[in-house]
Write a protein that holds these residues in place. Structure first.
Motif, PDB file in Angstrom:
ATOM      1  N   UNK A 176      21.707 -18.447   7.165  1.00 33.45           N
ATOM      2  CA  UNK A 176      22.471 -19.346   8.033  1.00 33.45           C
ATOM      3  C   UNK A 176      21.787 -19.663   9.351  1.00 33.45           C
ATOM      4  N   UNK A 177      20.687 -18.988   9.664  1.00 29.55           N
ATOM      5  CA  UNK A 177      19.973 -19.327  10.897  1.00 29.55           C
ATOM      6  C   UNK A 177      18.542 -18.815  10.802  1.00 29.55           C
ATOM      7  N   UNK A 178      17.660 -19.468  11.538  1.00 31.98           N
ATOM      8  CA  UNK A 178      16.269 -19.017  11.598  1.00 31.98           C
ATOM      9  C   UNK A 178      16.224 -17.690  12.342  1.00 31.98           C
ATOM     10  N   UNK A 179      15.625 -16.690  11.694  1.00 37.13           N
ATOM     11  CA  UNK A 179      15.560 -15.359  12.278  1.00 37.13           C
ATOM     12  C   UNK A 179      16.506 -14.376  11.640  1.00 37.13           C
ATOM     13  N   UNK A 180      17.316 -14.819  10.683  1.00 35.05           N
ATOM     14  CA  UNK A 180      18.236 -13.897  10.019  1.00 35.05           C
ATOM     15  C   UNK A 180      17.447 -12.853   9.227  1.00 35.05           C
ATOM     16  N   UNK A 181      17.883 -11.603   9.285  1.00 37.34           N
ATOM     17  CA  UNK A 181      17.189 -10.501   8.623  1.00 37.34           C
ATOM     18  C   UNK A 181      17.351 -10.604   7.108  1.00 37.34           C
ATOM     19  N   UNK A 182      16.214 -10.619   6.400  1.00 40.97           N
ATOM     20  CA  UNK A 182      16.225 -10.587   4.931  1.00 40.97           C
ATOM     21  C   UNK A 182      15.711  -9.241   4.427  1.00 40.97           C
ATOM     22  N   UNK A 183      14.644  -8.746   5.047  1.00 39.67           N
ATOM     23  CA  UNK A 183      14.068  -7.455   4.649  1.00 39.67           C
ATOM     24  C   UNK A 183      13.718  -6.631   5.889  1.00 39.67           C
ATOM     25  N   UNK A 184      13.615  -5.313   5.675  1.00 41.35           N
ATOM     26  CA  UNK A 184      13.034  -4.400   6.647  1.00 41.35           C
ATOM     27  C   UNK A 184      11.819  -3.767   6.007  1.00 41.35           C
ATOM     28  N   UNK A 185      10.656  -3.946   6.623  1.00 45.60           N
ATOM     29  CA  UNK A 185       9.410  -3.374   6.117  1.00 45.60           C
ATOM     30  C   UNK A 185       9.040  -2.179   6.986  1.00 45.60           C
ATOM     31  N   UNK A 186       8.778  -1.054   6.337  1.00 45.67           N
ATOM     32  CA  UNK A 186       8.551   0.214   7.029  1.00 45.67           C
ATOM     33  C   UNK A 186       7.198   0.782   6.635  1.00 45.67           C
ATOM     34  N   UNK A 187       6.462   1.308   7.616  1.00 40.38           N
ATOM     35  CA  UNK A 187       5.184   1.942   7.335  1.00 40.38           C
ATOM     36  C   UNK A 187       4.608   2.581   8.574  1.00 40.38           C
ATOM     37  N   UNK A 194       0.832  -1.204   0.000  1.00 39.45           N
ATOM     38  CA  UNK A 194       0.000   0.000   0.000  1.00 39.45           C
ATOM     39  C   UNK A 194       0.868   1.256   0.000  1.00 39.45           C
ATOM     40  N   UNK A 195       0.274   2.346  -0.353  1.00 41.44           N
ATOM     41  CA  UNK A 195       0.997   3.609  -0.340  1.00 41.44           C
ATOM     42  C   UNK A 195       1.491   3.909   1.074  1.00 41.44           C
ATOM     43  N   UNK A 196       2.726   4.330   1.171  1.00 47.05           N
ATOM     44  CA  UNK A 196       3.310   4.666   2.470  1.00 47.05           C
ATOM     45  C   UNK A 196       4.063   3.527   3.124  1.00 47.05           C
ATOM     46  N   UNK A 197       4.083   2.361   2.488  1.00 44.09           N
ATOM     47  CA  UNK A 197       4.801   1.210   3.025  1.00 44.09           C
ATOM     48  C   UNK A 197       5.963   0.872   2.084  1.00 44.09           C
ATOM     49  N   UNK A 198       7.117   0.542   2.668  1.00 40.27           N
ATOM     50  CA  UNK A 198       8.332   0.389   1.869  1.00 40.27           C
ATOM     51  C   UNK A 198       9.113  -0.828   2.368  1.00 40.27           C
ATOM     52  N   UNK A 199       9.684  -1.552   1.418  1.00 35.88           N
ATOM     53  CA  UNK A 199      10.466  -2.740   1.747  1.00 35.88           C
ATOM     54  C   UNK A 199      11.919  -2.520   1.333  1.00 35.88           C
ATOM     55  N   UNK A 200      12.838  -2.852   2.254  1.00 41.73           N
ATOM     56  CA  UNK A 200      14.263  -2.662   1.993  1.00 41.73           C
ATOM     57  C   UNK A 200      14.995  -3.989   2.159  1.00 41.73           C
ATOM     58  N   UNK A 201      15.934  -4.218   1.229  1.00 40.34           N
ATOM     59  CA  UNK A 201      16.731  -5.435   1.276  1.00 40.34           C
ATOM     60  C   UNK A 201      18.138  -5.165   0.777  1.00 40.34           C
ATOM     61  N   UNK A 202      18.855  -6.234   0.457  1.00 37.77           N
ATOM     62  CA  UNK A 202      20.268  -6.123   0.080  1.00 37.77           C
ATOM     63  C   UNK A 202      20.483  -5.209  -1.112  1.00 37.77           C
ATOM     64  N   UNK A 203      19.558  -5.237  -2.081  1.00 36.69           N
ATOM     65  CA  UNK A 203      19.734  -4.436  -3.303  1.00 36.69           C
ATOM     66  C   UNK A 203      19.639  -2.937  -3.036  1.00 36.69           C
ATOM     67  N   UNK A 204      19.113  -2.569  -1.878  1.00 37.02           N
ATOM     68  CA  UNK A 204      18.949  -1.149  -1.558  1.00 37.02           C
ATOM     69  C   UNK A 204      20.140  -0.553  -0.820  1.00 37.02           C
ATOM     70  N   UNK A 205      21.122  -1.373  -0.476  1.00 35.22           N
ATOM     71  CA  UNK A 205      22.257  -0.902   0.305  1.00 35.22           C
ATOM     72  C   UNK A 205      23.194  -0.091  -0.591  1.00 35.22           C
ATOM     73  N   UNK A 206      23.414   1.184  -0.270  1.00 32.41           N
ATOM     74  CA  UNK A 206      24.280   2.006  -1.130  1.00 32.41           C
ATOM     75  C   UNK A 206      25.773   1.776  -0.900  1.00 32.41           C
TER      76      UNK A 206
END
Length: 726
Positions: A85-96, A52-64
């Motif tokens: 490598x383990x359960x719980x490893x960060x793949x994305x950050x979702x912001x809204x 939805x508008x106002x929600x954003x997903x960040x991952x490895x491709x967004x790292x400058x």
């Protein structure tokens, strides 16, 4: 500049302190992590719903910048990209803006994995099923050290005793969970939050973003115990990426169950001892190997390994020693810093092993250990002369007096065998090297502090060390005020903000007083000598190691630490012989921390550290399930001591001033955690007459020790057709 409240901890005590979750930010967005559900595998495909508008997903491709968390080695990615490598490893950050909507969207993200066979234990890691997790052999780090001639030592031995002792995970359970807020300000990405080491967070942001237009600020922090040394980077790296892109404030605060499940833990360790005793009953050789479960990434395991290697013989002068340690990669949450940083594990294992050696030789454990103490003219395990005076014998005499240890030991050994409740008492002797290992304080950290005197006579301390409950906001000010001979009210401590304070190093390794406090004392003495009324003055002081402190990182020879603090704990228990439940009825503690800056503040460290250690030894059980996640998920599952479990604690300090510490002080905050678990286990052993080689010593373990043989007889008899009730 902003300063800490001069009235020591008044804001925290009155509830006025604003922790990160209490603070208001205009236009604040919330952030939540999407975490791996696979403990080991390759990421094949990702499905992301339309946001939805106002929600954003960040991952490895967004790292400058670089997609890494720069924690010692560059191996832990900020966002998982190709593998997990383990359960719980960060793949994305979702912001809204709305947390409930974020949670719903997270449920709709799907990741397809090509799974590989995970390794959760050191034994599984050694097996290399489906290849190595790290390198070719799953060994993150390894070191070996030799003192004397191990073969000659064993040639003198008439008795050789072998034993394996081990410790498990421990969870920090700080009052405030992990939390940070990031926002743009004056062209910089600023992150403030609950943290121990602002310059670590600053460096992490700079690496991930690819520039140094960043700033980290510590907020009032509800406890750390090491858990907020490395882990805030795990939040800060992804958060910095999102803040720079959106140019809005974003907050990440972990729920308690998420914090328990995915943040760093104390390293599980297993020590194997092969100890040789000569015809006089003295230890002449000790061969030690040990393995550390590092989890999925190295993090701080190499430094924990070094501390364990260099202090493996604890406070004992053993002439011939060989030790080798390995830090292993597994598919579990990376293990990291925890109060004591490897010393509680090392102390429990060596103290327990020596108890068992003494008993097998028919000797009193306390007397046997005292006979092997290091002396002031001893050579350490790493080949250095002892600097200053050792007062271990004086400490033993004092704690024996305080606790009536000798008389109680004799009495409890003579208890009637069939009583419903049996008493026990146990002792542990221990040490803690202050500051970073080897010469890293000089070659890597090079702490810097600054004092600013304003024309009105107020003095401001600028240092990056943080008060996370141990009292630095008072003791730093006392050091400077005493050195200047000025009122305490005229000295103020700047909030640790990398935009303001120099890098005096992290708040770890019992270094804040002995290293940074000493710099403050020296700077204050210089300021006093050149004080000019009514003028603005500034002074800087940079660390320089004492001339006696020499270290060779290649050979592991020299002073493993600039200085060492020492302690002795005694713990007394009642054990219910039917249920295995243990009540701690008394605890005593004596320490050599040089000379305390503020004895009342350090009393808080004594009580808190000892209780935390007693929890580690008695009830804080944390186990992995067959899926590689922790079975304990909440504070209802993970049991820590309550106020009702805390015994009367009587403590004392032995005055032994150290010339390169402020007012003669050494470090002590970690020391207080190092011995309690070993003393507790020894007390339970004496009470029930059964040995323990691992902690925690829970009621279940006590019952197993008491009734395992009886149960085996009953089962065998039943197999033969007899009928028994048990």
């Amino acid at each position: 500049m902003d300063t800490v409240n001069t009235r020591f901890k008044l804001a925290e005590a009155t509830g006025e302190a604003k922790y990160i979750a209490d603070r208001h930010y205009e236009g604040l967005l919330e952030g939540r992590f999407f975490r791996s559900s696979c403990s080991r595998g390759v990421i094949k495909a990702v499905y992301v719903p339309e946001l939805p508008e106002g929600y954003h997903l960040f991952g490895a491709k967004d790292v400058p910048g670089h997609n890494v968390l720069p924690i010692v080695e560059i191996d832990w990615p900020a966002f998982a990209e190709k593998e997990v490598r383990y359960i719980g490893q960060v793949i994305f950050l979702l912001v809204g803006p709305v947390p409930d909507v974020i949670e719903q969207l997270l449920q709709q993200i799907k990741v397809e994995y090509s799974p590989l066979t995970p390794a959760y234990t050191i034994e599984q890691s050694k097996a290399l099923i489906d290849g190595a997790i790290h390198s070719t052999d799953n060994v993150f780090d390894t070191h070996a050290l030799t003192k004397g001639d191990i073969d000659e030592g064993f040639a003198q031995a008439v008795t050789i005793i072998e034993e394996t002792c081990s410790t498990g995970y421990q969870e920090h359970i700080y009052l405030e969970t992990q939390g940070v807020v990031g926002y743009p300000q004056d062209g910089k990405v600023v992150i403030e939050g609950s943290m121990q080491c602002p310059w670590y967070v600053h460096h992490c942001m700079a690496v991930v973003l690819g520039h140094d237009h960043v700033r980290a600020i510590q907020c009032p922090t509800g406890g750390g115990f090491g858990g907020k040394e490395d882990y805030p980077d795990v939040l800060a790296g992804p958060l910095a990426v999102a803040v720079e892109k959106l140019q809005q404030p974003i907050r990440i605060v972990l729920e308690r169950s998420e914090d328990i499940a995915f943040t760093s833990k104390r390293h599980p360790v297993a020590f194997h001892y092969r100890t040789g005793i000569d015809k006089h009953g003295n230890i002449v050789a000790m061969d030690v190997t040990f393995d550390v479960n590092s989890g999925a990434y190295l993090s701080l395991s190499g430094i924990v390994l070094q501390r364990s290697i260099t202090t493996v013989t604890n406070v004992y002068d053993i002439p011939n020693v060989r030790v080798e340690g390995h830090a292993w990669a597994t598919n579990t949450v990376p293990t990291g810093a925890f109060r004591g940083f490897g010393s509680p594990q090392t102390c429990f294992c060596i103290e327990t092993h020596l108890n068992h050696v003494a008993k097998q030789l028919g000797q009193d454990p306390a007397a046997f250990k005292q006979r092997h103490f290091l002396q002031s003219d001893s050579t350490t395990l790493t080949g250095a002369k002892i600097f200053g005076d050792l007062v271990l014998d004086q400490m033993m005499a004092r704690i024996t007096d305080l606790s009536d240890y000798s008389q109680k030991t004799r009495s409890y050994l003579d208890q009637a065998p069939n009583t419903a409740t049996r008493k026990g008492i146990g002792m542990a002797i221990f040490q803690h090297g202050c500051g970073f290992a080897g010469d890293l304080e000089d070659t890597l950290v090079r702490a810097k502090i600054r004092l600013i005197k304003e024309p009105d006579g107020n003095v401001y301390i600028l240092a990056s060390n943080t008060d996370i409950g141990q009292g630095l906001s008072l003791t730093f000010c006392k050091i400077v005020a005493d050195s200047l001979c000025k009122p305490l009210e005229s000295v103020h401590l700047a909030i640790p903000d990398t935009g303001v304070v120099p890098d005096s190093g992290p708040t770890v390794a019992s270094r804040s007083i002995v290293i940074v406090g000493y710099l403050l004392e020296k700077a204050a003495e210089k300021l006093k000598s050149c004080w000019v009324e009514g003028e603005h003055q500034e002074l800087e002081e940079v660390y320089r190691k004492p001339d006696y402190h020499v270290w060779d990182q290649n050979t592991y020879q020299g002073n493993a630490y600039q200085v060492t603090s020492y302690g002795v704990n005694v713990v007394e228990v009642d054990v219910d012989m039917a249920t295995g439940e243990t009540q701690i009825t008394g605890a005593w503690a004596v320490y050599d921390i040089g000379r305390a800056i503020d004895a009342q503040v350090f009393k808080g460290q004594i009580d808190g550290g000892l209780v935390q250690a007693l929890g580690y030894g008695s009830c804080e059980k944390m186990e992995l399930t067959s899926d590689g996640v922790f079975a304990q998920k909440t504070m209802a599952d993970y049991v820590i001591p309550t106020a009702l479990d805390v015994p009367s604690i009587e403590s004392d300090l032995v005055d032994n001033p150290y010339p390169y510490g402020p007012n003669g002080a050494k470090g002590g905050g970690e020391l207080t955690h190092n011995g309690g678990a070993a003393a507790f286990a020894a007390a339970v052993e004496l009470a029930i007459g059964k040995p323990f080689s691992s902690i925690p010593v829970t009621p279940e373990k006590v019952c197993e020790a008491l009734y395992a043989e009886k149960m085996a007889v009953v089962i065998k008899a039943n197999d033969q057709g007899a009928q028994y009730e048990y």
